[in-house]
Write an enzyme that holds these catalytic residues in place. Structure first.
Site, PDB file in Angstrom:
ATOM      1  N   HIS A 197       0.833  -1.204   0.000  1.00  0.00           N
ATOM      2  CA  HIS A 197       0.000   0.000   0.000  1.00  0.00           C
ATOM      3  C   HIS A 197       0.863   1.247   0.000  1.00  0.00           C
ATOM      4  CE1 HIS A 197      -2.579   3.201   1.601  1.00  0.00           C
ATOM      5  NE2 HIS A 197      -3.641   2.451   1.337  1.00  0.00           N
ATOM      6  N   TRP A 198       1.899   1.287   0.784  1.00  0.00           N
ATOM      7  CA  TRP A 198       2.914   2.328   0.945  1.00  0.00           C
ATOM      8  C   TRP A 198       2.484   3.458   1.868  1.00  0.00           C
ATOM      9  CZ3 TRP A 198       3.904   7.550  -0.193  1.00  0.00           C
ATOM     10  CH2 TRP A 198       5.228   7.937  -0.118  1.00  0.00           C
ATOM     11  N   ASP A 199       1.192   3.706   2.045  1.00  0.00           N
ATOM     12  CA  ASP A 199       0.782   4.882   2.812  1.00  0.00           C
ATOM     13  C   ASP A 199      -0.399   4.567   3.733  1.00  0.00           C
ATOM     14  OD1 ASP A 199       0.989   7.565   3.567  1.00  0.00           O
ATOM     15  OD2 ASP A 199      -0.481   8.227   2.077  1.00  0.00           O
ATOM     16  N   LEU A 200      -0.354   3.408   4.402  1.00  0.00           N
ATOM     17  CA  LEU A 200      -1.498   3.007   5.220  1.00  0.00           C
ATOM     18  C   LEU A 200      -1.337   3.513   6.653  1.00  0.00           C
ATOM     19  CD1 LEU A 200      -4.195   1.663   4.919  1.00  0.00           C
ATOM     20  CD2 LEU A 200      -3.191  -0.469   5.718  1.00  0.00           C
ATOM     21  N   ASN A 204      -6.154   6.899   6.355  1.00  0.00           N
ATOM     22  CA  ASN A 204      -6.432   6.171   5.116  1.00  0.00           C
ATOM     23  C   ASN A 204      -7.154   4.858   5.386  1.00  0.00           C
ATOM     24  OD1 ASN A 204      -5.540   7.980   3.216  1.00  0.00           O
ATOM     25  ND2 ASN A 204      -3.474   7.131   3.057  1.00  0.00           N
TER      26      ASN A 204
END
Length: 298
Positions: A197-200, A204
């Site tokens: 995901h990279w940005d959880l 979010n």
């Protein structure tokens, strides 16, 4: 704006700051772009605009009454993989993609409950565990060909590191960033193939009727699950909680801690490179994450 939408001033300011001319062009085109997709997908506006740094999100109803959201954003190397990932996850731990326009990156998504965000939950530890459980679902998927890859990003980071180190004036910070790079170099040969995901972080993650919590807004890449831990360590930052969060997440995800620690250093290194190259001071929270994880191995 042509009687369709009002562009949030904060979104316009963010686009001006981060994307300059491309951001100004995106904002200028938004009213016509919105009108075009409302017509093309037979949508009716159903609420006030929402936004982050890079996207405008409009609550809409489809012709059959199904609630949805229309997401309009600049198509770049981070966002272009979002519809691909959402299709592959197919609602398992993440919001469902209903429709997508490849040239513009515009997406129609299922509408979740924006009033019930994980960030609103008072128990930070439970929030970390929710994120870990969602990542466990998302990481079962193998990243497809063509997805941006952690291996490529890592090679570029390590190539840029010597120049960045020369621009860090504080010896202790410079040594810490160099240690992060050294740890990343040890695992760089096996960057992984999971769909990340990279940005959880907790803003979010939204609630839904069909699932307690679902992830939104991925910036996906192919790589090692350890590279996905940093947002939950940095969000709601508490230096005394770093090790607990790291241990809890690696337990839930079944990760080798030494390897996960190295890839978490990779996220710290990535951030430090961005800050240094943009002429900004290093983020003290990032440095503290690296210090606490390094001290745990001493």
């Amino acid at each position: 704006m042509r009687g369709v939408i009002d562009i949030p001033a904060e979104l316009a300011a963010a686009q001006e700051k981060f994307n300059k001319e491309a951001g100004r062009a995106f904002i200028a085109a938004l009213p016509d772009l919105t009108a075009a997709f409302l017509d093309r997908w037979d949508l009716r506006l159903a609420g006030a605009p929402m936004h982050g740094v890079s996207a405008l999100v409009l609550p809409v109803d489809r012709a059959d009454g199904t609630p949805a959201v229309l997401k309009l954003q600049i198509r770049d190397h981070e966002s272009e993989g979002e519809p691909v990932a959402l299709r592959l996850w197919n609602g398992d731990g993440a919001v469902r993609l209903l429709d997508h326009d490849e040239p513009t990156g515009t997406m129609l998504l299922e509408r979740l409950d924006a009033s019930r965000m994980l960030a609103h939950q008072p128990d930070v530890h439970e929030g970390v565990l929710v994120i870990a459980r969602l990542l466990a679902h998302l990481h079962t998927t193998t990243a497809p060909e063509g997805m941006r890859r952690l291996g490529d990003m890592t090679a570029a980071m390590l190539e840029r590191t010597p120049g960045a180190l020369d621009r860090i004036p504080d010896p202790a910070a410079r040594r810490l960033v160099a240690d992060c790079a050294a740890a990343v170099r040890e695992v760089a040969g096996e960057p992984g193939d999971r769909l990340l995901h990279w940005d959880l972080h907790d803003e979010n993650v939204l609630a839904a009727d069909r699932a307690p919590w679902l992830a939104i807004d991925p910036k996906p890449l192919a790589g090692d699950p350890g590279f996905d831990l940093w947002p939950a360590l940095a969000n709601n930052f508490d230096p005394d909680d770093i090790v607990w969060r790291f241990d809890a997440m690696t337990d839930v995800l079944g990760l080798d801690r030494a390897r996960a620690r190295a890839w978490t250093y990779g996220r710290v290194l990535q951030n430090c490179l961005w800050e240094t190259e943009d002429g900004r001071p290093l983020d003290e929270n990032d440095l503290e994450i690296a210090r606490r994880l390094r001290a745990r191995t001493a």
